[in-house]
Design a protein around this motif. Structure first.
Motif, PDB file in Angstrom:
ATOM      1  N   ASP A 159       0.870  -1.179   0.000  1.00 22.23           N
ATOM      2  CA  ASP A 159       0.000   0.000   0.000  1.00 22.23           C
ATOM      3  C   ASP A 159       0.904   1.224   0.000  1.00 22.23           C
ATOM      4  O   ASP A 159       1.457   1.596   1.042  1.00 22.23           O
ATOM      5  CB  ASP A 159      -0.888  -0.008   1.236  1.00 22.23           C
ATOM      6  CG  ASP A 159      -1.773   1.229   1.354  1.00 22.23           C
ATOM      7  OD1 ASP A 159      -1.645   2.137   0.512  1.00 22.23           O
ATOM      8  OD2 ASP A 159      -2.583   1.302   2.302  1.00 22.23           O
ATOM      9  N   PRO A 160       1.108   1.900  -1.169  1.00 23.16           N
ATOM     10  CA  PRO A 160       2.051   3.025  -1.212  1.00 23.16           C
ATOM     11  C   PRO A 160       1.603   4.221  -0.389  1.00 23.16           C
ATOM     12  O   PRO A 160       2.440   5.006   0.069  1.00 23.16           O
ATOM     13  CB  PRO A 160       2.128   3.367  -2.704  1.00 23.16           C
ATOM     14  CG  PRO A 160       0.890   2.805  -3.305  1.00 23.16           C
ATOM     15  CD  PRO A 160       0.533   1.603  -2.481  1.00 23.16           C
ATOM     16  N   GLY A 161       0.279   4.399  -0.199  1.00 22.18           N
ATOM     17  CA  GLY A 161      -0.196   5.521   0.596  1.00 22.18           C
ATOM     18  C   GLY A 161       0.270   5.451   2.038  1.00 22.18           C
ATOM     19  O   GLY A 161       0.719   6.444   2.625  1.00 22.18           O
ATOM     20  N   HIS A 162       0.164   4.268   2.642  1.00 22.60           N
ATOM     21  CA  HIS A 162       0.580   4.075   4.037  1.00 22.60           C
ATOM     22  C   HIS A 162       1.965   3.433   4.151  1.00 22.60           C
ATOM     23  O   HIS A 162       2.486   3.290   5.249  1.00 22.60           O
ATOM     24  CB  HIS A 162      -0.437   3.191   4.773  1.00 22.60           C
ATOM     25  CG  HIS A 162      -1.794   3.787   4.883  1.00 22.60           C
ATOM     26  ND1 HIS A 162      -2.773   3.583   3.934  1.00 22.60           N
ATOM     27  CD2 HIS A 162      -2.345   4.611   5.828  1.00 22.60           C
ATOM     28  CE1 HIS A 162      -3.874   4.219   4.281  1.00 22.60           C
ATOM     29  NE2 HIS A 162      -3.645   4.863   5.424  1.00 22.60           N
ATOM     30  N   ARG A 163       2.530   3.020   3.008  1.00 18.51           N
ATOM     31  CA  ARG A 163       3.806   2.300   2.984  1.00 18.51           C
ATOM     32  C   ARG A 163       3.734   1.051   3.871  1.00 18.51           C
ATOM     33  O   ARG A 163       4.638   0.771   4.648  1.00 18.51           O
ATOM     34  CB  ARG A 163       4.955   3.218   3.409  1.00 18.51           C
ATOM     35  CG  ARG A 163       5.193   4.363   2.450  1.00 18.51           C
ATOM     36  CD  ARG A 163       6.413   5.160   2.797  1.00 18.51           C
ATOM     37  NE  ARG A 163       6.622   6.236   1.819  1.00 18.51           N
ATOM     38  CZ  ARG A 163       7.614   7.117   1.879  1.00 18.51           C
ATOM     39  NH1 ARG A 163       8.504   7.038   2.863  1.00 18.51           N
ATOM     40  NH2 ARG A 163       7.722   8.057   0.961  1.00 18.51           N
ATOM     41  N   HIS A 164       2.641   0.331   3.686  1.00 27.57           N
ATOM     42  CA  HIS A 164       2.406  -0.888   4.447  1.00 27.57           C
ATOM     43  C   HIS A 164       2.555  -2.107   3.543  1.00 27.57           C
ATOM     44  O   HIS A 164       2.171  -2.077   2.367  1.00 27.57           O
ATOM     45  CB  HIS A 164       1.005  -0.875   5.059  1.00 27.57           C
ATOM     46  CG  HIS A 164       0.899  -0.012   6.278  1.00 27.57           C
ATOM     47  ND1 HIS A 164      -0.313   0.290   6.871  1.00 27.57           N
ATOM     48  CD2 HIS A 164       1.843   0.603   7.028  1.00 27.57           C
ATOM     49  CE1 HIS A 164      -0.099   1.054   7.918  1.00 27.57           C
ATOM     50  NE2 HIS A 164       1.195   1.267   8.034  1.00 27.57           N
ATOM     51  N   TYR A 165       3.064  -3.173   4.125  1.00 26.06           N
ATOM     52  CA  TYR A 165       3.266  -4.443   3.425  1.00 26.06           C
ATOM     53  C   TYR A 165       2.368  -5.501   4.059  1.00 26.06           C
ATOM     54  O   TYR A 165       2.220  -5.563   5.289  1.00 26.06           O
ATOM     55  CB  TYR A 165       4.724  -4.882   3.524  1.00 26.06           C
ATOM     56  CG  TYR A 165       5.714  -3.887   2.951  1.00 26.06           C
ATOM     57  CD1 TYR A 165       6.161  -4.000   1.637  1.00 26.06           C
ATOM     58  CD2 TYR A 165       6.202  -2.837   3.738  1.00 26.06           C
ATOM     59  CE1 TYR A 165       7.071  -3.098   1.114  1.00 26.06           C
ATOM     60  CE2 TYR A 165       7.112  -1.927   3.218  1.00 26.06           C
ATOM     61  CZ  TYR A 165       7.542  -2.052   1.913  1.00 26.06           C
ATOM     62  OH  TYR A 165       8.442  -1.148   1.400  1.00 26.06           O
ATOM     63  N   THR A 166       1.805  -6.370   3.203  1.00 24.42           N
ATOM     64  CA  THR A 166       0.893  -7.409   3.684  1.00 24.42           C
ATOM     65  C   THR A 166       1.189  -8.729   2.980  1.00 24.42           C
ATOM     66  O   THR A 166       1.361  -8.747   1.752  1.00 24.42           O
ATOM     67  CB  THR A 166      -0.578  -7.030   3.415  1.00 24.42           C
ATOM     68  OG1 THR A 166      -0.837  -5.736   3.925  1.00 24.42           O
ATOM     69  CG2 THR A 166      -1.525  -8.047   4.055  1.00 24.42           C
ATOM     70  N   LEU A 167       1.223  -9.809   3.742  1.00 27.90           N
ATOM     71  CA  LEU A 167       1.327 -11.150   3.159  1.00 27.90           C
ATOM     72  C   LEU A 167      -0.067 -11.741   3.088  1.00 27.90           C
ATOM     73  O   LEU A 167      -0.697 -11.995   4.116  1.00 27.90           O
ATOM     74  CB  LEU A 167       2.243 -12.038   4.004  1.00 27.90           C
ATOM     75  CG  LEU A 167       2.449 -13.463   3.491  1.00 27.90           C
ATOM     76  CD1 LEU A 167       3.132 -13.461   2.123  1.00 27.90           C
ATOM     77  CD2 LEU A 167       3.261 -14.286   4.484  1.00 27.90           C
ATOM     78  N   ASP A 168      -0.552 -11.922   1.869  1.00 25.27           N
ATOM     79  CA  ASP A 168      -1.894 -12.470   1.670  1.00 25.27           C
ATOM     80  C   ASP A 168      -1.996 -13.859   2.304  1.00 25.27           C
ATOM     81  O   ASP A 168      -1.066 -14.660   2.188  1.00 25.27           O
ATOM     82  CB  ASP A 168      -2.185 -12.563   0.177  1.00 25.27           C
ATOM     83  CG  ASP A 168      -3.621 -12.933  -0.116  1.00 25.27           C
ATOM     84  OD1 ASP A 168      -3.957 -14.132  -0.012  1.00 25.27           O
ATOM     85  OD2 ASP A 168      -4.402 -12.027  -0.458  1.00 25.27           O
ATOM     86  N   PRO A 169      -3.127 -14.173   2.974  1.00 25.09           N
ATOM     87  CA  PRO A 169      -3.278 -15.501   3.593  1.00 25.09           C
ATOM     88  C   PRO A 169      -3.100 -16.652   2.612  1.00 25.09           C
ATOM     89  O   PRO A 169      -2.593 -17.714   2.984  1.00 25.09           O
ATOM     90  CB  PRO A 169      -4.699 -15.464   4.160  1.00 25.09           C
ATOM     91  CG  PRO A 169      -4.971 -14.017   4.396  1.00 25.09           C
ATOM     92  CD  PRO A 169      -4.245 -13.281   3.307  1.00 25.09           C
ATOM     93  N   ALA A 170      -3.490 -16.446   1.342  1.00 21.21           N
ATOM     94  CA  ALA A 170      -3.311 -17.508   0.352  1.00 21.21           C
ATOM     95  C   ALA A 170      -1.839 -17.772   0.091  1.00 21.21           C
ATOM     96  O   ALA A 170      -1.427 -18.917  -0.148  1.00 21.21           O
ATOM     97  CB  ALA A 170      -4.027 -17.136  -0.945  1.00 21.21           C
ATOM     98  N   HIS A 171      -1.016 -16.718   0.141  1.00 19.83           N
ATOM     99  CA  HIS A 171       0.422 -16.891  -0.038  1.00 19.83           C
ATOM    100  C   HIS A 171       1.055 -17.463   1.230  1.00 19.83           C
ATOM    101  O   HIS A 171       1.962 -18.295   1.161  1.00 19.83           O
ATOM    102  CB  HIS A 171       1.071 -15.560  -0.400  1.00 19.83           C
ATOM    103  CG  HIS A 171       0.628 -15.021  -1.726  1.00 19.83           C
ATOM    104  ND1 HIS A 171       1.163 -13.898  -2.305  1.00 19.83           N
ATOM    105  CD2 HIS A 171      -0.325 -15.458  -2.598  1.00 19.83           C
ATOM    106  CE1 HIS A 171       0.584 -13.661  -3.471  1.00 19.83           C
ATOM    107  NE2 HIS A 171      -0.332 -14.597  -3.664  1.00 19.83           N
ATOM    108  N   ALA A 172       0.560 -17.016   2.380  1.00 19.14           N
ATOM    109  CA  ALA A 172       1.069 -17.554   3.644  1.00 19.14           C
ATOM    110  C   ALA A 172       0.828 -19.052   3.741  1.00 19.14           C
ATOM    111  O   ALA A 172       1.622 -19.781   4.347  1.00 19.14           O
ATOM    112  CB  ALA A 172       0.405 -16.837   4.823  1.00 19.14           C
ATOM    113  N   ALA A 173      -0.239 -19.531   3.110  1.00 20.49           N
ATOM    114  CA  ALA A 173      -0.560 -20.961   3.146  1.00 20.49           C
ATOM    115  C   ALA A 173       0.444 -21.800   2.367  1.00 20.49           C
ATOM    116  O   ALA A 173       0.436 -23.033   2.481  1.00 20.49           O
ATOM    117  CB  ALA A 173      -1.961 -21.190   2.581  1.00 20.49           C
ATOM    118  N   CYS A 174       1.321 -21.140   1.613  1.00 20.12           N
ATOM    119  CA  CYS A 174       2.343 -21.857   0.848  1.00 20.12           C
ATOM    120  C   CYS A 174       3.763 -21.508   1.270  1.00 20.12           C
ATOM    121  O   CYS A 174       4.720 -22.075   0.725  1.00 20.12           O
ATOM    122  CB  CYS A 174       2.194 -21.554  -0.637  1.00 20.12           C
ATOM    123  SG  CYS A 174       0.614 -21.999  -1.356  1.00 20.12           S
TER     124      CYS A 174
END
Length: 368
Positions: free
Chosen positions: A87-102
């Motif tokens: 999220d460039p506005g907040h400069r936040h990073y997120t690991l999607d749960p679908a990716h975390a599952a792998c």
């Protein structure tokens, strides 16, 4: 006479330099991402991000107790590689749960980040492999950094976690025999984690692990001793001269036979070491002995690469035949038959799509 048809892969239909350059650029990007995934796995960054809400690089680095500058650069790879959302506005990073599952340890046995480690591991051997190509010689196990560690982690996912629920039930009545008490051998046991799990679960049985390298199982042996597990023994042993008579009710090998200096002799030794009612369980790579049959293999390039960089030089380094990772089910079946095994069958398990499980018995020596 017509010229023989050339085997080509499915991506080779467009024969232009531009098409190949675009495809190879994608391959370079993917390779870079995989190396960074390995780093993220080893630093437990995916595990951390799976537990965090959207966060800045400062927060992620602080929580991981790592340098923010390095974490920020790693995150840039993950974002441009489509692994992590940004999220460039907040400069936040997120690991999607679908990716975390792998990609997380909680996802085991589906944690593909474990497998990612094979790429930098094999790449680190490039200089020594150049010498092998020129000389035809092999390499000792000790030449490979972290090999035992990575193999043990992979085994934890595919073998240890599935022993009770999926692997042992392949052999009817085996769990009951283990409860009552039998002798069990794991030949080429590596880290020995499967044996430790079995020894804990079946205290009336006795378990032995043989491996060429004592450092492979040293940590597990120490752990077993500290926990008072007294029905488990490890021994450093060269299996080319393996010979024991009618001792074991169960012998296992997990992705070990094709690396041996004399696979045929080992299989004959295993056949002779089984009791008349004993059973042999061999897990090995699912695939064909014939190259063209593996064109559609989902991990064909990876497996042949591991073969070229590890399995083949390790076997050749011991004076072996260098069967390679994809020695194939056809050759494996033939060698089992030549070793004297009967009632051979193959099983495939949904949690482990890249391995095949051979189950075989020794001939009854008693007159018919």
């Amino acid at each position: 006479m017509n010229a023989p048809e050339t085997i080509r892969d499915e991506n080779s239909t467009a024969r232009s330099p531009e098409h190949f350059a675009a495809r190879f650029s994608r391959m370079l990007n993917d390779a870079a991402v995989v190396i960074m995934v390995s780093i993220g796995h080893r630093l437990e960054l995916f595990d951390l991000m799976s537990r965090l809400p959207p966060a800045s690089s400062d927060v992620i680095a602080e929580q991981a107790q790592l340098s923010e500058r390095y974490v920020r650069e790693w995150l840039a790879v993950m974002v441009t590689g489509g692994i992590v959302d940004y999220d460039p506005g907040h400069r936040h990073y997120t690991l999607d749960p679908a990716h975390a599952a792998c990609l997380t340890r909680a996802a085991s046995p589906d944690n593909m980040a474990v497998t990612a480690q094979f790429i930098p591991l094999t790449g680190s051997m490039e200089d020594r492999l150049l010498d092998c190509f020129r000389s035809g010689e092999g390499l000792p196990y000790t030449a490979f950094p972290r090999c035992h560690e990575v193999m043990a982690e992979d085994s934890q996912q595919t073998v240890v976690a599935a022993l009770e629920s999926r692997i042992l039930p392949l052999i009817p009545g085996l769990q009951q025999q283990l409860q009552q008490g039998i002798e069990v051998l794991d030949a080429g046991c590596g880290g020995g984690l499967a044996l430790l799990e079995l020894a804990r679960t079946y205290p009336c049985s006795r378990f032995t692990g043989y491996d060429l390298c004592a450092d492979a199982f040293a940590e597990t042996a120490a752990l077993a001793a500290s926990q008072g597990v007294d029905n488990l023994t490890f021994e450093a042993r060269d299996l080319r001269d393996f010979s024991e008579s009618s001792r074991y009710g169960l012998i296992t090998t997990f992705d070990a036979v094709h690396d041996q200096p004399d696979p045929a002799a080992l299989l004959r030794g295993i056949a002779g070491a089984l009791r008349p009612d004993g059973v042999y369980l061999m897990q090995d790579i699912a695939g064909s002995s014939v190259l063209e049959n593996n064109l559609g293999h989902p991990l064909g390039p990876l497996l042949y690469s591991i073969s070229c960089c590890h399995c083949t030089p390790v076997s050749l380094g011991q004076g072996g035949p260098g069967l390679g990772t994809l020695w194939g089910e056809e050759l494996a079946l033939s060698m089992l038959e030549e070793a004297g095994f009967v009632d051979i069958r193959r099983e495939y398990l949904p949690h482990d799509p890249f391995n095949v499980y051979f189950i075989a018995r020794r001939p009854d020596p008693r007159p018919q």
